[in-house]
Design an enzyme around this catalytic site. Structure first.
Site, PDB file in Angstrom:
ATOM      1  N   ASP A   1      13.280  26.613  -8.564  1.00  0.00           N
ATOM      2  CA  ASP A   1      13.655  27.308  -7.343  1.00  0.00           C
ATOM      3  C   ASP A   1      15.170  27.108  -7.170  1.00  0.00           C
ATOM      4  OD1 ASP A   1      13.687  28.759  -5.030  1.00  0.00           O
ATOM      5  OD2 ASP A   1      11.942  27.790  -4.157  1.00  0.00           O
TER       6      ASP A   1
HETATM    7  C1  BGC Z   1      13.101  30.431  -2.241  1.00  0.00           C
HETATM    8  C2  BGC Z   1      12.352  31.232  -3.272  1.00  0.00           C
HETATM    9  C3  BGC Z   1      13.167  32.422  -3.704  1.00  0.00           C
HETATM   10  C4  BGC Z   1      14.520  31.947  -4.183  1.00  0.00           C
HETATM   11  C5  BGC Z   1      15.397  33.077  -4.690  1.00  0.00           C
HETATM   12  C6  BGC Z   1      14.541  30.142  -2.635  1.00  0.00           C
HETATM   13  O1  BGC Z   1      15.243  29.614  -1.587  1.00  0.00           O
HETATM   14  O2  BGC Z   1      12.407  29.224  -2.014  1.00  0.00           O
HETATM   15  O3  BGC Z   1      11.111  31.649  -2.759  1.00  0.00           O
HETATM   16  O4  BGC Z   1      12.494  33.142  -4.697  1.00  0.00           O
HETATM   17  O5  BGC Z   1      15.179  31.296  -3.115  1.00  0.00           O
HETATM   18  O6  BGC Z   1      15.820  33.903  -3.700  1.00  0.00           O
END
Ligand code: BGC
Length: 734
Positions: free
Chosen positions: A289
């Site tokens: 993530d």
């Molecule tokens: C979130 C994810 C997301 C990623 C990219 C993160 O902060 O937890 O769900 O896919 O950002 O945008």
């Protein structure tokens, strides 16, 4: 994701030609960084939006005009495997550099969060799961896939499969609710919709299941918080949706931010290598993530960036989202023998396979005619599908004296700031919507020719406008539709709440309207189950409208005025008061189940029962369940029962079957959903319904992560929600 032998061979040949640096480059995902040119540093801008000094709108405007660095030189050097973004023209430009100007011409994965639609935003997942309509869930995903490709995106950070039992957690909005069975059916439908339409490369994307794993079990519902649980709970509750997605061939997974039993999921080889890649057979790759690898230093698991990167790749994490730690440190780590070439090759191979499967080597670009098509008016079939999904997601929670449906000829008073907020209908994590596509409740009323007066009075934040309230009370009609709930920013990431009752002065507004003798229909617009104790006692009608997407206003108007008979059910339990969370129907049986008697599992100051149970939702007709019989054969048990529409209008019921394993070697849930079917019946019509339950699905995972089926007594329930059920019992031998 299935590759031919020829495609696999192509990947091996490519891998053989790659330098160490080029291999590491494939593991790097960059997002366009903000270059600057602001009056204040970027970090402060973020703080200003967070603490309310700057509105989301102002921030959005600044960001839309900000200069960005798309890392073209790094792409040209073969040091970027993936980029984030949703601009097809920019995507084509960057893809051109990757394909035509790098030594090996490897195309880029273009990743983006398309959680519940891009421009065609359909209901948030917690709402859509409540349709219990797998076919619909697949069709909306298919639409999102096509639209993504048209915007240059070939890899969706979806579906979000976090089964969530605590409504304080802001991200409950993004996932399929609290039930692992429903979550698994949702997962299958979404993977099919996103990935199976492989006739043309313009029609499908690679899915990214997230957040792997148990992110939603964060302690006290506080986002990013620690999680700890038994192996059996992990396997029975949090893993099934991911397993189902892998069985459908999901291309990738995103490691979650949380630690699980002390090991951050970013560096967790048990969950990544043993379970996901080993047991569930993920053939594609795992991405971290955002910033996840660096956070292992903050977790206190890695000494520095390099250490975190080495731990992550060795644990089975293949791509780095956003930190450049792999980019900066993995080549050296391979030279130093801290990461083996085999480990690196495995990660690169997995990423390349997804690129090959996506057809990117043959078709890297978005054709201009596709860009043109989507940059104009939305295709009618998209608008229609968004409307269908919105209609089917609406849940009637209360309808005393059949106040609903309202008559179009009646005069209505419409209140609530949210009724006129077209920009709020799309909900959390919607990044591609256009204001001109969005229909507010007020706009829905206007388009349908409803005779109404509108007074905003108050919203989820800010003061109550006493003059507007007075005017609303003084209107000649006694029917008030009050649109109340949460802004979209109140759910989603980093939006956990300790208080899940109606925010701001909205309840005060409702109280004053009730005190003035108005018949109040509350239409909720929210991203999480709210605690509705007061509302459920004092208001004659409550409609759960969630954040239903661009067609919210149209769909709600049709339901409120009876043009559509609602069929939506709750995918999550609703509490009555704060403090009851986590609250979910399928909790393990305790030795002292909550009851009126003193020494039982309950709170002294809250009801034992939830405000509204899982699976609950009313219709404008009434369904009667009778004649439950259990039929057993070698395959399993079938629940056979009569479902009758005993009301005056046609309707659709979501018939549900639950099971309890009465005696087992581990404490089992009091009830578990095991099947469902949408049944449409004309007024007065009845039907014999048969829902089969395979014996192989009647087992559970033990604390060694082993699936066991144990002989014994099972209770089988059928009904229209998890509370009001017919019951029978059967002894099963496996
Ligand atoms: C979130 C994810 C997301 C990623 C990219 C993160 O902060 O937890 O769900 O896919 O950002 O945008």
């Amino acid at each position: 994701m299935k590759l031919t032998d020829k495609q696999k061979q192509f990947v091996e040949e490519l891998l053989n030609k790659m330098t160490l640096e080029e291999k590491v480059g494939q593991l790097n995902q960059d997002s366009p960084s903000i270059v600057g040119g602001f009056d204040v540093p970027f970090e402060e801008l973020i703080e200003m939006v967070t603490d309310g000094r700057m509105s989301q709108e102002e921030f959005g405007k600044i960001m839309a005009t900000a200069e960005r660095d798309f890392h073209e030189d790094d792409i040209r050097a073969g040091m970027v495997g993936s980029v984030m973004g949703n601009d097809p023209i920019k995507a084509n430009e960057l893809q051109k550099i990757a394909v035509e100007e790098t030594r090996l011409g490897i195309p880029l994965l273009m990743g983006f969060d398309v959680i519940h639609g891009l421009r065609s935003v359909y209901p948030i997942a917690i709402a859509e799961a409540g349709t219990f309509d797998d076919d619909l869930m697949e069709r909306t995903a298919k639409m999102a896939a096509k639209e993504s490709r048209a915007y240059g995106i070939n890899w969706n950070f979806a579906p979000m499969l976090d089964v969530a039992r605590d409504s304080r957690w802001g991200r409950v909005s993004e996932g399929p609710g609290e039930d692992p069975f429903l979550g698994s059916r949702f997962a299958r439908a979404k993977i099919k919709g996103l990935q199976n339409n492989t006739e043309s490369t313009a029609d499908y994307v690679a899915a990214c299941t997230k957040h792997y794993v148990a992110y939603s079990a964060c302690e006290a519902g506080r986002d990013y918080n620690t999680t700890s649980m038994s192996t059996s709970q992990l396997y029975n509750v949090y893993l099934p949706a991911f397993k189902a997605a892998m069985e459908e061939g999901a291309c990738s997974a995103m490691a979650s931010f949380n630690d699980l039993n002390g090991v951050p999921c970013t560096v967790n080889s048990y969950t990544l290598r043993d379970i996901l890649k080993g047991e569930f057979g993920l053939e594609g790759f795992v991405v971290s993530d955002a910033n996840g690898i660096r956070e292992c230093v903050t977790h206190g698991i890695a000494e520095d960036d390099a250490d975190a990167g080495i731990k992550a790749i060795n644990a089975g994490l293949d791509m780095d989202m956003g930190t450049r730690i792999f980019y900066n440190h993995i080549a050296q780590a391979v030279k130093d023998g801290k990461v083996s070439m085999e480990t690196l090759d495995d990660a690169v191979r997995r990423i390349l396979r997804v690129k090959v499967w996506l057809g990117l080597f043959e078709n890297p670009y978005v054709p201009q005619e596709v860009i043109d098509m989507y940059s104009k008016v939305l295709p009618k079939e998209h608008v229609d599908l968004c409307e269908e999904a919105a209609e089917k997601s609406i849940v009637i929670l209360k309808n005393e004296g059949s106040l609903l449906p309202l008559k179009k000829t009646s005069k209505i008073t419409l209140v609530g700031e949210l009724a006129d907020r077209a920009d709020e209908v799309v909900g959390a994590w919607s990044l591609g919507w256009e204001a001109s596509d969005c229909v507010s409740v007020k706009a829905g009323f206007e388009a349908a020719g409803v005779d109404f007066e509108y007074y905003p009075v108050c919203g989820p934040e800010g003061d109550l406008n006493a003059d507007e309230l007075k005017a609303a009370i003084e209107t000649e009609t006694d029917i008030v539709v009050a649109v109340v709930g949460e802004y979209k920013s109140m759910s989603g990431e980093a939006s956990s709440k300790a208080d899940i009752t109606l925010p701001g002065h909205q309840q005060e507004m409702l109280k004053k309207l009730v005190a003035a003798g108005k018949k109040v229909v509350a239409v909720l617009m929210n991203g999480r189950p709210l605690a509705l104790g007061w509302e459920s006692e004092q208001l004659p009608a409550i409609v759960e409208g969630w954040h239903l997407g661009i067609q919210m206003g149209t769909a709600l108007t049709k339901v409120l005025f009876g043009e559509v008979n609602p069929s939506g059910k709750l995918s999550s339990t609703f509490s009555s008061v704060n403090g009851q969370e986590p609250l979910y129907y399928n909790h393990p049986a305790t030795g002292r189940p909550g009851s009126k008697s003193k020494f039982t599992s309950k709170y002294l100051d809250a009801p034992v029962e939830p405000c509204f149970p899982f699976g609950y939702g009313l219709s404008y007709t009434t369904f009667e369940y009778s004649n439950l019989k259990l039929e057993e054969d070698s395959e399993g048990i079938a629940a056979v029962f009569t479902l009758k529409n005993i009301g005056d209008v046609a309707g659709t019921e979501v018939a549900q079957i639950y099971m309890q394993d009465v005696t087992a070697s581990l404490v089992r849930p009091v009830k578990e959903l095991k099947g469902y079917e949408r049944v449409t019946l004309a007024a007065g019509e009845s039907k014999e319904v048969r829902i089969a339950l395979r014996k192989c699905d009647m087992g559970f995972y033990d604390n060694q992560g082993k699936y066991v089926c144990e002989d014994g007594l099972f209770r089988i329930y059928v009904g229209g929600n998890s509370r009001d059920l017919l019951k029978d019992e059967v002894r099963v031998k496996f």
